[in-house]
Design an enzyme around this catalytic site. Structure first.
Site, PDB file in Angstrom:
ATOM      1  N   CYS A   8       0.836  -1.208   0.000  1.00  0.00           N
ATOM      2  CA  CYS A   8       0.000   0.000   0.000  1.00  0.00           C
ATOM      3  C   CYS A   8       0.869   1.257   0.000  1.00  0.00           C
ATOM      4  O   CYS A   8       1.388   1.661   1.047  1.00  0.00           O
ATOM      5  CB  CYS A   8      -0.916  -0.021   1.228  1.00  0.00           C
ATOM      6  SG  CYS A   8      -1.945   1.442   1.349  1.00  0.00           S
ATOM      7  N   CYS A  56      -0.452   4.138   2.134  1.00  0.00           N
ATOM      8  CA  CYS A  56      -0.321   3.926   3.592  1.00  0.00           C
ATOM      9  C   CYS A  56       1.130   4.094   4.035  1.00  0.00           C
ATOM     10  O   CYS A  56       1.398   4.675   5.083  1.00  0.00           O
ATOM     11  CB  CYS A  56      -0.752   2.525   4.007  1.00  0.00           C
ATOM     12  SG  CYS A  56      -2.220   1.900   3.214  1.00  0.00           S
ATOM     13  N   ASP A  57       2.069   3.548   3.269  1.00  0.00           N
ATOM     14  CA  ASP A  57       3.447   3.411   3.753  1.00  0.00           C
ATOM     15  C   ASP A  57       4.467   4.282   3.026  1.00  0.00           C
ATOM     16  O   ASP A  57       5.641   4.317   3.418  1.00  0.00           O
ATOM     17  CB  ASP A  57       3.893   1.934   3.637  1.00  0.00           C
ATOM     18  CG  ASP A  57       3.008   1.026   4.489  1.00  0.00           C
ATOM     19  OD1 ASP A  57       2.529   1.486   5.537  1.00  0.00           O
ATOM     20  OD2 ASP A  57       2.793  -0.132   4.089  1.00  0.00           O
TER      21      ASP A  57
END
Ligand code: NAP
Length: 312
Positions: free
Chosen positions: A137, A140-141
Site C-alpha cells: 500500500c 499507507c506506507d
C-alpha cells in the site's frame, strides 16, 4: 439471533456494496450492509487519486468513498460493523441466516460485494520483510520512504498509480515489470513516462528480496538477456494484481478457476437469492464505476427475484 427478516443483506461496503445499498433503500427494501471495517470504501481507501469516476475527477479514494458513504447515510442505510463468518441456507423458501461474530441476521436475499485483496508475489524475502520494507500500500506506507529509493513491482493500473504517487515522496522509483509493455491505462502511462525520477525496468523478474533486519535490495533476472543483477532499494511496493475475497461463499455459488463468482451483468449467481457485485464477479472491467453499476444491477435482480418468489 435477530428477529428482523431483511429483504437484502449486502456483505461488503466498497463501491459495489454502497451502490447496491443506495438502490436497495430507494427501492423500499429492508436493507442492511455488513462490513468488517467501520471505514466504508474497501480497496479505494488506499487509492491516492481517482481520475476516472464520472463527474467527480481528481478526488482521492478516501474522499470518493466518503461521498459514497454520505449519500448512503442521507438515505438512512443501516451499516453494521461485523465479520461475516458463514452463510446458512435454511429449509424455508429463500431464507438465509448470516452468521457474524456479533449476531445472526436473517434475509430473503444476499448481495455478495466482498471485493478483492492484493496478490502475493511469492518470492523469497517477501514474507520475512513485510512491514520492514515490503508493502502492498503506497498511500499507507509511502511516507516512510521519504527521499529514499524504492521499487514498485507490477505493470497494471495500481503499480503505475503507486509509482506516480511515490515519485512525489521518494528520491528514486524503479518500476519493475515482467514484460516489455505495461497493462495500465494510457493516461497513467503518459504521466509515468514524464517523471524524471522514475525508471522502468522492462522484462525483469524479481527473484528475491534481500536485506538484514530490513530491505536493502532485490535480485533481478532479465528475461531477454538472461542476466542476473542486484538493485539497491530501501523499499519494495508489490502491486501484482488482486485475488477475490470469496472464501465465504466458495461452497455456495459457482466460481471460475481463479475464484471469481460466475454471474452475468444481472449479478445472478448459481444459487437462488444470492447475487454477486463488484470485483468478486467474473467480468472484463474491474473499475469503481463498474462496481457501482453492479450494485445497481444486483438490486434490480433482487427486486425481480422477490417479486417472483413472494408475490405469486
Ligand atoms: P492487474 O491489472 O491485474 O495488473 C497486475 C500486474 O501485475 C500486471 O502488469 C501483471 O503482469 C503483473 N503481475 C501479476 N503477477 C505477477 C508476478 N507474479 N510477478 C510479476 N508481475 C506480476 O492488477 P491491478 O493493477 O492491481 O488492478 C486490479 C484491477 O483494478 C484492474 O482491473 C484495474 O483496472 C482495476 N483498477 C481500477 C482503478 C479505477 O477504477 N480507477 C484503479 C486501479 C485499479 P502482466 O501485465 O504481464 O500480466
Amino acid at each position: 439471533m435477530e428477529n428482523e427478516l431483511y429483504d437484502v443483506v449486502i456483505i461488503g461496503a466498497g463501491p459495489a456494496g454502497m451502490g447496491a445499498a443506495v438502490y436497495a433503500v430507494r427501492a423500499g427494501l429492508k436493507t442492511v450492509v455488513i462490513d468488517r471495517s467501520p471505514l466504508s470504501g474497501g480497496q479505494i481507501l488506499t487509492t491516492y487519486e481517482v481520475d476516472n469516476y464520472l463527474g467527480l475527477p481528481s478526488l482521492s479514494g478516501g474522499e470518493l468513498s466518503d461521498k459514497f458513504r454520505e449519500h448512503a447515510d442521507q438515505l438512512g442505510v443501516k451499516f453494521i460493523t461485523a465479520n461475516v463468518q458463514a452463510i446458512e441456507e435454511t429449509a424455508e423458501l429463500s431464507k438465509y441466516r448470516i452468521h457474524t461474530d456479533k449476531s445472526i441476521l436473517q434475509s430473503k436475499t444476499i448481495i455478495l460485494a466482498t471485493g478483492a485483496s492484493h496478490s502475493l508475489l511469492n518470492v523469497t524475502g517477501e514474507k520475512e520483510f513485510t512491514g520492514m520494507g515490503v508493502s502492498y500500500c503506497a498511500t499507507c506506507d509511502g511516507a516512510f520512504f521519504r527521499k529514499r529509493t524504492v521499487a514498485v513491482i507490477g505493470g497494471g493500473d495500481v503499480a503505475v498509480e503507486d509509482a506516480i504517487f511515490l515519485s512525489k515522496i521518494c528520491q528514486k522509483v524503479y518500476l519493475i515489470h515482467r514484460r516489455d509493455q505495461l497493462r495500465a491505462v494510457d493516461s497513467l502511462q503518459k504521466k509515468l513516462f514524464s517523471l524524471e525520477n522514475v525508471a522502468v525496468l522492462w522484462d525483469s523478474e524479481v527473484q528475491e528480496i534481500t536485506g538484514t533486519d530490513k530491505v536493502t535490495g532485490i535480485s533481478l533476472y532479465h528475461k531477454k538477456s538472461c542476466e542476473q543483477s542486484q538493485l539497491d532499494v530501501d523499499g519494495v511496493f508489490i502491486a501484482v494484481g488482486i485475488v477475490p475475497d470469496t472464501e465465504l461463499c466458495k461452497e455456495l455459488v459457482e466460481m471460475d478457476e481463479k475464484g471469481y463468482v460466475i454471474a452475468d451483468e444481472t449479478c445472478t449467481t448459481s444459487k437462488k437469492g444470492i447475487f454477486a457485485a463488484g470485483d468478486i464477479r467474473k467480468k472484463q472491467m474491474r473499475q469503481i464505476i463498474t462496481a457501482v453499476a453492479d450494485g445497481a444491477n444486483a438490486v434490480g435482480s433482487v427486486q425481480s427475484f422477490l417479486n417472483k418468489t413472494f408475490c405469486k
